[in-house]
Scaffold this motif. Structure first.
Motif, PDB file in Angstrom:
ATOM      1  N   PRO A  21       0.819  -1.211   0.000  1.00 55.68           N
ATOM      2  CA  PRO A  21       0.000   0.000   0.000  1.00 55.68           C
ATOM      3  C   PRO A  21       0.857   1.267   0.000  1.00 55.68           C
ATOM      4  O   PRO A  21       2.026   1.244   0.383  1.00 55.68           O
ATOM      5  N   GLY A  22       0.244   2.350  -0.444  1.00 56.01           N
ATOM      6  CA  GLY A  22       0.913   3.643  -0.396  1.00 56.01           C
ATOM      7  C   GLY A  22       1.784   3.903  -1.603  1.00 56.01           C
ATOM      8  O   GLY A  22       1.874   3.106  -2.530  1.00 56.01           O
ATOM      9  N   ASP A  23       2.435   5.056  -1.550  1.00 65.06           N
ATOM     10  CA  ASP A  23       3.301   5.473  -2.649  1.00 65.06           C
ATOM     11  C   ASP A  23       4.618   4.704  -2.620  1.00 65.06           C
ATOM     12  O   ASP A  23       5.142   4.399  -1.553  1.00 65.06           O
ATOM     13  N   ARG A  35       0.401  -1.088 -11.045  1.00 63.04           N
ATOM     14  CA  ARG A  35      -0.232  -0.772  -9.758  1.00 63.04           C
ATOM     15  C   ARG A  35      -1.366   0.150 -10.019  1.00 63.04           C
ATOM     16  O   ARG A  35      -2.240   0.504  -9.496  1.00 63.04           O
TER      17      ARG A  35
END
Length: 75
Positions: free
Chosen positions: A18-20, A75
């Motif tokens: 998850p996330g950048d 993604r």
């Protein structure tokens, strides 16, 4: 192997994180900090089959960068 990792709740793909994330070059820079790096070359633990793993530095950087670029784009 992938099903086993998933069953254990482990990440299998960059899409599972998850996330950048950094771009492919950024991921390569992070990988360069791994303890398996030797003489500035990434080394990978690969498996020919279950129970038959080996360590190699014979993976071209361009191949790794290309795979990372594709995985990050997906993604």
């Amino acid at each position: 192997m992938r099903a086993h990792l998933a069953a254990m709740g482990l990440k299998r793909d960059l899409a599972d994180i998850p996330g950048d994330l950094p771009d492919a070059e950024g991921v390569l820079r992070l990988m360069a900090q791994d303890k398996k790096v030797q003489d500035g070359r990434l080394r990978f633990v690969l498996a020919r089959r279950i129970g038959e793993a080996f360590v190699t530095a014979d993976v071209p950087r361009e191949t790794v960068a290309g795979m990372l670029h594709e995985a990050l784009a997906a993604r």
